[in-house]
Design an enzyme around this catalytic site. Structure first.
Site, short mmCIF file in Angstrom:
data_model
loop_
_atom_site.label_atom_id
_atom_site.label_comp_id
_atom_site.label_asym_id
_atom_site.label_seq_id
_atom_site.Cartn_x
_atom_site.Cartn_y
_atom_site.Cartn_z
N LYS A 1 53.07 116.09 25.28
CA LYS A 1 52.67 117.21 24.42
C LYS A 1 53.20 116.99 23.00
O LYS A 1 52.50 117.18 22.01
CB LYS A 1 53.23 118.53 24.96
CG LYS A 1 52.59 119.00 26.26
CD LYS A 1 51.11 119.31 26.10
CE LYS A 1 50.53 119.93 27.36
NZ LYS A 1 49.07 120.18 27.27
N TYR B 1 56.01 114.59 30.80
CA TYR B 1 54.96 115.58 30.50
C TYR B 1 55.22 116.21 29.13
O TYR B 1 54.33 116.26 28.27
CB TYR B 1 54.92 116.67 31.59
CG TYR B 1 54.29 117.94 31.09
CD1 TYR B 1 55.08 119.01 30.70
CD2 TYR B 1 52.91 118.03 30.94
CE1 TYR B 1 54.51 120.16 30.19
CE2 TYR B 1 52.33 119.18 30.43
CZ TYR B 1 53.14 120.24 30.04
OH TYR B 1 52.58 121.38 29.52
N SER C 1 52.82 123.22 24.18
CA SER C 1 53.76 123.92 25.06
C SER C 1 55.09 124.14 24.37
O SER C 1 55.53 123.30 23.57
CB SER C 1 53.97 123.08 26.34
OG SER C 1 55.08 123.57 27.07
C1 WQD Z 1 60.42 129.80 35.38
C2 WQD Z 1 61.79 130.23 35.91
C3 WQD Z 1 62.90 128.55 37.21
C4 WQD Z 1 60.17 128.54 40.61
C5 WQD Z 1 57.23 125.33 33.10
C6 WQD Z 1 57.09 124.04 32.37
C7 WQD Z 1 56.55 124.31 31.00
C8 WQD Z 1 55.30 125.15 31.08
C9 WQD Z 1 55.52 126.42 31.87
C10 WQD Z 1 53.40 123.74 30.93
C11 WQD Z 1 62.81 129.12 35.82
C12 WQD Z 1 62.59 129.78 38.06
C13 WQD Z 1 60.75 128.82 39.40
C14 WQD Z 1 60.85 128.86 41.82
C15 WQD Z 1 62.64 129.77 40.52
N1 WQD Z 1 54.25 124.42 31.68
N2 WQD Z 1 61.96 129.43 39.36
N3 WQD Z 1 62.07 129.48 41.73
O1 WQD Z 1 60.12 125.91 34.00
O2 WQD Z 1 59.95 127.87 32.37
O3 WQD Z 1 58.15 126.14 32.44
O4 WQD Z 1 56.01 126.03 33.16
O5 WQD Z 1 53.39 123.66 29.74
O6 WQD Z 1 56.27 123.07 30.39
O7 WQD Z 1 58.36 123.46 32.25
O8 WQD Z 1 58.39 127.75 34.31
O9 WQD Z 1 57.66 129.01 36.28
O10 WQD Z 1 58.60 126.67 36.62
O11 WQD Z 1 60.11 128.56 36.00
O12 WQD Z 1 63.75 130.33 40.46
O13 WQD Z 1 60.38 128.62 42.97
O14 WQD Z 1 61.66 130.52 37.31
O15 WQD Z 1 64.19 128.05 37.53
O16 WQD Z 1 64.07 129.69 35.50
P1 WQD Z 1 59.29 126.90 33.29
P2 WQD Z 1 58.63 127.97 35.88
#
Ligand code: WQD
Length: 339
Positions: free
Chosen positions: A154, A150, A125
């Protein structure tokens, strides 16, 4: 026929990779304890490809449960998806995350060595880059400090695999650093189906669009970005899946350990994704601006050149494709696989 074992192959990325592998002429064996997936996925894979993967509902960390898989199949390579992956849950249950994610990997490596299987592709990741590295993130950068257990699992597993590849001359390890996988297979038969309240952006958006949730909360619009919301490198899950086929081919001709970013190289903000989804689906997504989420970075996106140069792989699908296919999955499966 080359046969590939997918641990965690009933999950979101694993199931899509199973399709890409079978489309490329591989046979697929899936081992999955169904902790975060459903066995109906196997039926859906057969519906899509016309071939039914061999399926073992087992705990990969248990050597006795894993042994029959290698005894009953001539495995040519392994893609290791199995692992707990919820960032927030890992903060609450660190020991369960370290125990599960490290034990599955170690048991797998030991079993592969006994069976003489030498190709290992790992589902890593972008989170391993930590907070210090500037975007676009490149594979030559040092790994950073992770903000949750988590992410540390990784990072640790990348180290375990790198050391194993040094000690075992015949072992070929490919570490694939995913950015933000979204979308679904165009059939709408498989897709992202998180349990409970979605942590990730796209499944939350699609659950709002399908009427399961009243609105999206945008976690902060005061970041140092053009529209104030965080930017991420969203990649279509089918592009990601096809990247695994290329990684397996690379592993066949090489030994040692090699890292590749799997991303598009193009970041989009939260609001850009929301508006692209509304345009692709024709469905409004009501949202409110809320507080920042702890641990979020303003920007995370890839330099995707190395995978293009070395694997001969780059993404083909657009943000509109990702939104359209995510919606097609969710609108055809309003309650996911448990419909
Ligand atoms: C994306 C953006 C949130 C939900 C995560 C893990 C990473 C990988 C991918 C496994 C951010 C914003 C989100 C919501 C929002 N997973 N958001 N409202 O955090 O980039 O990565 O998933 O490997 O390890 O950390 O992805 O989709 O959670 O968030 O505003 O209800 O969307 O703040 O800016 P992220 P995400």
């Amino acid at each position: 026929m080359s046969k590939i074992l997918l641990t965690g192959g009933a999950g979101f990325i694993g199931s899509h990779t199973a399709v890409a592998l079978m489309d490329a002429g591989y046979d697929v064996v899936i081992a999955d304890n169904l902790y975060n997936s459903e066995d109906v996925v196997i039926d859906r894979l057969e519906q899509i490809t016309g071939k039914r993967p061999a399926f073992y509902a087992i705990d990969v960390a248990d050597a006795d449960q894993l042994a029959p898989v290698f005894a009953e199949h001539d495995i040519d390579g392994v893609i290791h998806f199995a692992g707990y992956k919820a960032v927030g849950e890992s903060v609450q249950k660190p020991l369960a995350y370290y125990r599960n994610n490290l034990d599955t990997t170690l048991t797998l490596l030991e079993t592969m060595a006994q069976a003489g299987v030498n190709r290992f592709v790992f589902s890593s990741s972008a989170t391993v880059y930590g907070e210090e590295n500037p975007c676009p993130l490149t594979e030559t950068m040092p790994k950073g400090s992770c903000s949750n257990p988590y992410g540390w699992t990784k990072s640790m597993i990348e180290q375990i695999l790198t050391d194993a590849a040094k000690a075992i001359p015949s072992l070929s390890v490919v570490l694939l650093r995913y950015f933000n996988p979204i979308g679904a297979h165009p059939s709408g038969l498989i897709g992202e189906d998180p349990q409970g309240i979605p942590n990730n952006l796209m499944p939350f958006i699609t659950q709002v669009a399908v009427g399961k949730r009243p609105q999206l909360t945008v976690f902060g619009d005061d970041y140092d970005t053009p529209d104030g919301t965080c930017r991420r490198d969203y990649i279509h899950v089918m592009d990601l899946a096809e990247g695994h086929v290329k990684a397996l081919e690379y592993a066949k001709g090489n030994t040692g350990a090699e890292v590749f970013n799997l991303g598009t190289g193009t970041p989009y903000s939260v609001l850009e994704v929301v508006h692209a989804f509304e345009e692709a689906s024709g469905v409004p997504v009501p949202y409110v601006i809320g507080e920042r989420r702890a641990g979020d970075l303003a920007d995370v996106w890839a330099d995707a050149d190395k995978a293009d140069r070395v694997l001969g792989w780059k993404t083909k699908r657009t943000l509109q494709d990702m939104c359209r296919d995510s919606w097609n999955w969710q609108s055809n499966n309003p309650s996911g696989y448990r419909g």
